[in-house]
Design a protein around this motif. Structure first.
Motif, PDB file in Angstrom:
ATOM      1  N   VAL A   4      36.393  47.493  46.261  1.00 29.11           N
ATOM      2  CA  VAL A   4      37.512  48.348  45.816  1.00 29.11           C
ATOM      3  C   VAL A   4      38.382  46.297  46.128  1.00 29.11           C
ATOM      4  CG1 VAL A   4      39.538  48.840  44.708  1.00 29.11           C
ATOM      5  CG2 VAL A   4      37.538  49.829  45.099  1.00 29.11           C
ATOM      6  N   SER A   5      38.377  45.668  45.411  1.00 27.08           N
ATOM      7  CA  SER A   5      39.569  43.865  45.378  1.00 27.08           C
ATOM      8  C   SER A   5      41.069  44.964  44.750  1.00 27.08           C
ATOM      9  CB  SER A   5      38.983  43.394  44.260  1.00 27.08           C
ATOM     10  OG  SER A   5      39.760  43.467  43.047  1.00 27.08           O
ATOM     11  N   THR A   6      41.343  43.711  45.569  1.00 23.79           N
ATOM     12  CA  THR A   6      43.455  44.156  45.272  1.00 23.79           C
ATOM     13  C   THR A   6      43.850  43.435  44.598  1.00 23.79           C
ATOM     14  OG1 THR A   6      43.840  41.036  46.447  1.00 23.79           O
ATOM     15  CG2 THR A   6      42.998  42.641  48.340  1.00 23.79           C
ATOM     16  N   TYR A   7      43.112  42.968  43.010  1.00 28.55           N
ATOM     17  CA  TYR A   7      43.336  43.183  42.504  1.00 28.55           C
ATOM     18  C   TYR A   7      43.702  43.952  41.672  1.00 28.55           C
ATOM     19  CZ  TYR A   7      42.780  43.318  37.293  1.00 28.55           C
ATOM     20  OH  TYR A   7      42.957  43.130  35.598  1.00 28.55           O
ATOM     21  N   PHE A   8      42.563  45.720  41.993  1.00 30.95           N
ATOM     22  CA  PHE A   8      42.934  46.857  41.579  1.00 30.95           C
ATOM     23  C   PHE A   8      43.944  47.452  42.075  1.00 30.95           C
ATOM     24  CE2 PHE A   8      42.849  51.683  42.904  1.00 30.95           C
ATOM     25  CZ  PHE A   8      43.009  52.143  41.720  1.00 30.95           C
ATOM     26  N   TYR A   9      44.289  46.867  43.266  1.00 32.56           N
ATOM     27  CA  TYR A   9      45.635  47.580  44.308  1.00 32.56           C
ATOM     28  C   TYR A   9      46.807  46.521  43.391  1.00 32.56           C
ATOM     29  CZ  TYR A   9      42.466  50.045  46.955  1.00 32.56           C
ATOM     30  OH  TYR A   9      41.469  50.667  47.687  1.00 32.56           O
ATOM     31  N   ASP A  10      46.851  45.541  42.885  1.00 30.21           N
ATOM     32  CA  ASP A  10      47.803  44.971  42.499  1.00 30.21           C
ATOM     33  C   ASP A  10      48.092  45.787  41.357  1.00 30.21           C
ATOM     34  OD1 ASP A  10      48.765  43.083  44.484  1.00 30.21           O
ATOM     35  OD2 ASP A  10      46.959  41.759  43.299  1.00 30.21           O
ATOM     36  N   ILE A  11      47.550  46.412  40.982  1.00 30.16           N
ATOM     37  CA  ILE A  11      47.379  47.055  39.150  1.00 30.16           C
ATOM     38  C   ILE A  11      48.009  48.069  39.460  1.00 30.16           C
ATOM     39  CG2 ILE A  11      46.371  47.802  37.228  1.00 30.16           C
ATOM     40  CD1 ILE A  11      46.565  44.881  37.077  1.00 30.16           C
ATOM     41  N   LEU A  12      47.974  49.297  40.110  1.00 31.81           N
ATOM     42  CA  LEU A  12      48.504  50.066  40.913  1.00 31.81           C
ATOM     43  C   LEU A  12      49.716  50.476  40.979  1.00 31.81           C
ATOM     44  CD1 LEU A  12      47.635  53.044  41.168  1.00 31.81           C
ATOM     45  CD2 LEU A  12      47.364  52.030  43.350  1.00 31.81           C
ATOM     46  N   GLY A  13      49.681  49.436  41.732  1.00 31.34           N
ATOM     47  CA  GLY A  13      51.345  48.340  42.183  1.00 31.34           C
ATOM     48  C   GLY A  13      52.359  48.581  41.680  1.00 31.34           C
ATOM     49  N   ILE A  14      51.871  47.594  40.313  1.00 31.76           N
ATOM     50  CA  ILE A  14      52.629  47.267  39.211  1.00 31.76           C
ATOM     51  C   ILE A  14      53.362  48.339  38.497  1.00 31.76           C
ATOM     52  CG2 ILE A  14      52.649  45.852  37.471  1.00 31.76           C
ATOM     53  CD1 ILE A  14      51.293  43.557  38.660  1.00 31.76           C
ATOM     54  N   SER A  15      52.248  49.124  38.391  1.00 28.67           N
ATOM     55  CA  SER A  15      52.254  50.631  37.503  1.00 28.67           C
ATOM     56  C   SER A  15      52.945  51.659  37.886  1.00 28.67           C
ATOM     57  CB  SER A  15      50.610  50.821  36.857  1.00 28.67           C
ATOM     58  OG  SER A  15      49.839  49.989  36.630  1.00 28.67           O
ATOM     59  N   GLY A  51      53.097  53.543  46.355  1.00 26.92           N
ATOM     60  CA  GLY A  51      53.415  52.231  46.281  1.00 26.92           C
ATOM     61  C   GLY A  51      52.896  51.981  47.815  1.00 26.92           C
ATOM     62  N   LEU A  52      53.550  53.149  48.966  1.00 23.42           N
ATOM     63  CA  LEU A  52      52.849  52.483  50.175  1.00 23.42           C
ATOM     64  C   LEU A  52      50.680  52.551  50.598  1.00 23.42           C
ATOM     65  CD1 LEU A  52      54.157  52.442  52.707  1.00 23.42           C
ATOM     66  CD2 LEU A  52      53.511  54.568  53.713  1.00 23.42           C
ATOM     67  N   PHE A  53      50.405  53.208  49.933  1.00 23.38           N
ATOM     68  CA  PHE A  53      48.871  53.181  49.465  1.00 23.38           C
ATOM     69  C   PHE A  53      48.690  52.040  48.928  1.00 23.38           C
ATOM     70  CE2 PHE A  53      45.120  53.599  47.600  1.00 23.38           C
ATOM     71  CZ  PHE A  53      44.268  54.072  48.684  1.00 23.38           C
ATOM     72  N   ALA A  54      49.526  51.463  47.981  1.00 24.28           N
ATOM     73  CA  ALA A  54      48.994  49.956  47.286  1.00 24.28           C
ATOM     74  C   ALA A  54      49.187  48.929  48.396  1.00 24.28           C
ATOM     75  CB  ALA A  54      49.189  50.345  46.079  1.00 24.28           C
ATOM     76  N   ILE A  55      50.589  48.491  48.701  1.00 24.38           N
ATOM     77  CA  ILE A  55      50.763  47.903  49.631  1.00 24.38           C
ATOM     78  C   ILE A  55      50.005  47.177  50.469  1.00 24.38           C
ATOM     79  CG2 ILE A  55      52.832  47.361  48.853  1.00 24.38           C
ATOM     80  CD1 ILE A  55      54.495  48.320  51.414  1.00 24.38           C
ATOM     81  N   LEU A  56      49.823  49.091  51.485  1.00 25.82           N
ATOM     82  CA  LEU A  56      48.912  49.233  52.898  1.00 25.82           C
ATOM     83  C   LEU A  56      47.742  48.337  52.637  1.00 25.82           C
ATOM     84  CD1 LEU A  56      49.656  52.322  54.143  1.00 25.82           C
ATOM     85  CD2 LEU A  56      50.468  50.382  54.805  1.00 25.82           C
ATOM     86  N   LYS A  57      47.154  48.649  51.235  1.00 28.09           N
ATOM     87  CA  LYS A  57      45.041  47.574  51.036  1.00 28.09           C
ATOM     88  C   LYS A  57      46.200  45.823  50.515  1.00 28.09           C
ATOM     89  CE  LYS A  57      43.074  51.228  51.411  1.00 28.09           C
ATOM     90  NZ  LYS A  57      41.811  51.283  52.267  1.00 28.09           N
ATOM     91  N   ILE A  58      47.039  45.833  50.229  1.00 27.75           N
ATOM     92  CA  ILE A  58      47.064  44.856  49.936  1.00 27.75           C
ATOM     93  C   ILE A  58      47.845  43.923  50.746  1.00 27.75           C
ATOM     94  CG2 ILE A  58      48.967  42.870  48.291  1.00 27.75           C
ATOM     95  CD1 ILE A  58      48.457  45.498  46.648  1.00 27.75           C
ATOM     96  N   LYS A  60      46.694  43.215  53.748  1.00 27.94           N
ATOM     97  CA  LYS A  60      46.440  42.665  54.941  1.00 27.94           C
ATOM     98  C   LYS A  60      45.863  40.930  54.472  1.00 27.94           C
ATOM     99  CE  LYS A  60      44.671  47.140  56.236  1.00 27.94           C
ATOM    100  NZ  LYS A  60      43.422  47.921  55.863  1.00 27.94           N
ATOM    101  N   LYS A  61      45.785  41.042  53.221  1.00 27.97           N
ATOM    102  CA  LYS A  61      44.865  40.132  52.331  1.00 27.97           C
ATOM    103  C   LYS A  61      46.029  38.559  51.557  1.00 27.97           C
ATOM    104  CE  LYS A  61      40.686  42.313  51.892  1.00 27.97           C
ATOM    105  NZ  LYS A  61      39.296  43.118  50.820  1.00 27.97           N
TER     106      LYS A  61
END
Length: 114
Positions: A4-15, A51-58, A60-61
């Protein structure tokens, strides 16, 4: 298995940050109406956890700027959530943190499109 790319986590975080911000802005207005609604801090805790889950994945990269914005914004949100949860004090830091989360995720999303 597909990574899963950080694209998914960005969309999850924005939402999540947008829904949380709308919840924080609209819910106080709904408590004025005689509907019997009361504020539950577990809703804020749920948004903060997603939100914490999303930023922990983001972080790093991502770049230093984006990581700094996300970490500071999430810190403001957690301070506000915990103060409401334990001290029954509602801080307006959650609004600043929510806006910062949206900006940080959007900047990270834009950096991946280049």
């Amino acid at each position: 298995m597909k990574k899963v790319s950080t694209y998914f986590y960005d969309i999850l975080g924005i939402s999540s940050a947008t829904i949380c911000l709308v919840h924080c802005l609209v819910f106080p207005l709904l408590t004025i109406l005689p509907l019997g609604l009361s504020h539950n801090p577990f809703v804020d805790l749920t948004f903060a956890t997603v939100g914490l889950f999303a930023i922990l994945k983001i972080i790093k990269k991502s770049s230093l700027l984006v990581a700094s914005i996300l970490i500071i914004s999430m810190s403001l949100i957690w301070i506000s959530v915990w103060s409401e949860f334990f001290l029954d004090i509602h801080l307006n830091l959650i609004f600043i943190g929510g806006i910062g989360m949206i900006i940080g995720h959007f900047l990270n999303y834009k950096s991946h499109k280049k």
